[in-house]
Design an enzyme around this catalytic site. Structure first.
Site, PDB file in Angstrom:
ATOM      1  N   HIS A 185       0.806  -1.230   0.000  1.00  9.20           N
ATOM      2  CA  HIS A 185       0.000   0.000   0.000  1.00  9.20           C
ATOM      3  C   HIS A 185       0.839   1.280   0.000  1.00  9.20           C
ATOM      4  O   HIS A 185       0.371   2.326   0.440  1.00  9.20           O
ATOM      5  CB  HIS A 185      -0.938  -0.017   1.223  1.00  9.20           C
ATOM      6  CG  HIS A 185      -2.332   0.462   0.925  1.00  9.20           C
ATOM      7  ND1 HIS A 185      -2.786   1.701   1.309  1.00  9.20           N
ATOM      8  CD2 HIS A 185      -3.369  -0.125   0.284  1.00  9.20           C
ATOM      9  CE1 HIS A 185      -4.051   1.859   0.936  1.00  9.20           C
ATOM     10  NE2 HIS A 185      -4.416   0.760   0.297  1.00  9.20           N
ATOM     11  N   HIS A 285      -7.306  -3.445 -11.294  1.00  7.59           N
ATOM     12  CA  HIS A 285      -7.637  -2.923  -9.966  1.00  7.59           C
ATOM     13  C   HIS A 285      -9.076  -2.435  -9.971  1.00  7.59           C
ATOM     14  O   HIS A 285      -9.482  -1.701 -10.865  1.00  7.59           O
ATOM     15  CB  HIS A 285      -6.670  -1.764  -9.695  1.00  7.59           C
ATOM     16  CG  HIS A 285      -6.872  -1.073  -8.399  1.00  7.59           C
ATOM     17  ND1 HIS A 285      -7.586   0.092  -8.273  1.00  7.59           N
ATOM     18  CD2 HIS A 285      -6.420  -1.363  -7.159  1.00  7.59           C
ATOM     19  CE1 HIS A 285      -7.553   0.487  -7.006  1.00  7.59           C
ATOM     20  NE2 HIS A 285      -6.866  -0.379  -6.305  1.00  7.59           N
TER      21      HIS A 285
HETATM   22  O1  LIG Z   1      -5.453  -2.317  -3.982  1.00  3.48           O
HETATM   23  C1  LIG Z   1      -6.420  -1.854  -3.398  1.00  3.48           C
HETATM   24  O2  LIG Z   1      -7.561  -2.269  -3.603  1.00  3.48           O
HETATM   25  C2  LIG Z   1      -6.230  -0.718  -2.435  1.00  3.48           C
HETATM   26  O3  LIG Z   1      -4.884  -0.326  -2.477  1.00  3.48           O
HETATM   27  C3  LIG Z   1      -7.139   0.458  -2.755  1.00  3.48           C
HETATM   28  O4  LIG Z   1      -6.912   0.877  -4.047  1.00  3.48           O
HETATM   29  C4  LIG Z   1      -6.883   1.659  -1.900  1.00  3.48           C
HETATM   30  O5  LIG Z   1      -7.184   1.309  -0.608  1.00  3.48           O
HETATM   31  C5  LIG Z   1      -7.696   2.871  -2.338  1.00  3.48           C
HETATM   32  O6  LIG Z   1      -9.040   2.569  -2.489  1.00  3.48           O
HETATM   33 MG   LIG Z   2      -3.545  -1.490  -3.676  1.00  2.23          MG
END
Ligand SMILES: O=C(O)[C@@H](O)[C@H](O)[C@H](O)CO
Ligand SMILES: [Mg+2]
Length: 382
Positions: A185, A285
């Protein structure tokens, strides 16, 4: 055929939907949003609408090019997410006009279904092993978790031990064949990423995501050789030109563009195709809503290097509303054996419940990213 209107809806839990109308009655939906900046993206859509009104919605490639190149300044999270939602809605319209799903227009499907993973938290370790087991019992074959709480540039080994204990407990609970993705993250800096990658290697992870922030991607040169864990990133990259640097660098195994952030179906497909030429896999994603997920599945249908799809069905961070609340055909997202089928309806293949969207837009949201602090009071990456 002419575009007559663009209308955005800020809806819970943290999303923005877009409806594009035409003079011939065809309507398309998209999801232009960046988490925590929904209103800003809606404003960018409103600015881009000045160009689109009166244009033929079927000229997607030309509109994309003008909206990307035509403003002189280009790229970045806000602009590319606005463009993404518009692009999705234009594909929805085109598919509906021709009576076929978007993937048919992209060259047809290379697969009937795509494996999906579910997110199980992990910021505050404790019950992640139980949640992983629950997901397995629900029929999933893979999960993704956050590695740990915040981490400073150099941090103590109790945090490293915490991450390892957490992952070990999950591996123990789900057995050897279950996919485990671990998302750092962007909380981890190069020195600690090096430690963690080595220590995590025995757990046979599906991938580690954002081992460092993508803006520090040069660090991957040192991190990648330390373990055999596949390296994934890309949710915070927005165009072919952003991914060009990463792919040319050669240290990434999986890219994760978000079709609601990286210019929509048109741009994300090109990014995926570029990656295929580097033998890099695709794991789109999508911690977002149903229109975004439908757009993702259209790409999964068409992109050969896709191997898994993120989705936020029933996830507890979707407070207030779940993905299925906004659709009239929720069966389109039903998963079986850990797979979701590719939607076959016209356009994106999702039927938006407009009445409910309007109702929830009356409530709206002001979702903001949590703000964390290290023990010494300095800001900590969420
Ligand atoms: O990979 C994921 O799903 C997380 O890194 C989200 O994109 C982040 O919490 C922002 O919404
Ligand atoms: Mg992420």
């Amino acid at each position: 055929m002419k575009i007559t209107r663009l209308e955005t809806f800020i809806v819970p839990p943290r999303w923005c939907f877009l409806k594009i109308e035409t003079d011939e009655g065809f309507v398309g939906w998209g999801e232009p949003v960046v988490e925590g900046r929904a209103h800003t993206v809606a404003a960018a859509v409103e600015e881009l609408a000045d160009y689109l009104i009166g244009k033929d919605p079927r000229h997607i490639e030309d509109h994309w090019t003008v909206m990307y190149r035509g403003g002189f300044y280009r790229g970045g999270a806000i602009h590319m997410s606005a463009l993404a939602g518009i692009d999705q809605a234009l594909w929805d319209i085109k598919g509906k006009v021709l009576g076929v799903p978007a993937h048919e227009l992209l060259g047809g499907a290379v697969r009937d279904r795509i494996r999906v993973y579910s997110w199980i938290g992990g910021d505050r370790p404790g019950d992640t092993a139980r949640m992983a087991k629950e997901r397995m019992d629900d029929g999933f074959t893979a999960i993704k978790m956050n590695a740990s709480e915040e981490m400073q540039f150099i941090d103590t080994f109790d945090k490293v031990d915490g991450v390892i204990a957490n992952v070990a407990a999950i591996r123990d609970a789900v057995g050897p064949n279950f996919g485990i993705g671990v998302d750092f993250h962007g909380r981890v800096h190069k020195p600690m990423a090096k430690v963690l990658m080595k220590e995590l290697e025995p757990y046979r992870l599906m991938f580690v995501e954002e081992p460092v922030l993508s803006e520090n991607a040069e660090a991957l040169k040192e991190i990648a050789p330390l373990s055999n864990i596949p390296i994934a990133l890309g949710e915070r990259l927005f165009s072919r030109w952003d991914f060009k640097q990463i792919l040319a660098g050669g240290y990434v195994d999986i890219i994760q563009p978000d079709p609601s952030h990286s210019g929509g179906i048109t741009e994300t497909r090109k990014i995926a195709n570029m990656a295929e030429a580097y033998d890099v896999a695709l794991a789109l994603h999508c911690p977002l809503g149903p229109i975004a997920l439908a757009a993702n599945l259209q790409l999964d249908a068409n992109c050969y290097n896709a191997f898994i799809q993120e989705q936020s069905l029933g996830i507890h961070y979707n407070q207030g509303n779940d993905l299925l609340d906004y659709v009239k055909n929720p069966e389109v997202f039903a998963y079986e054996d850990g797979y979701v089928k590719i939607p076959q309806g016209p356009g994106l293949g999702v039927e938006v419940n407009e009445g409910y969207v309007r109702e929830r837009a009356g409530i709206g949201h002001r979702w903001r990213n949590p703000i964390w602090r290290h023990k010494d009071g300095s800001f900590a990456e969420w």
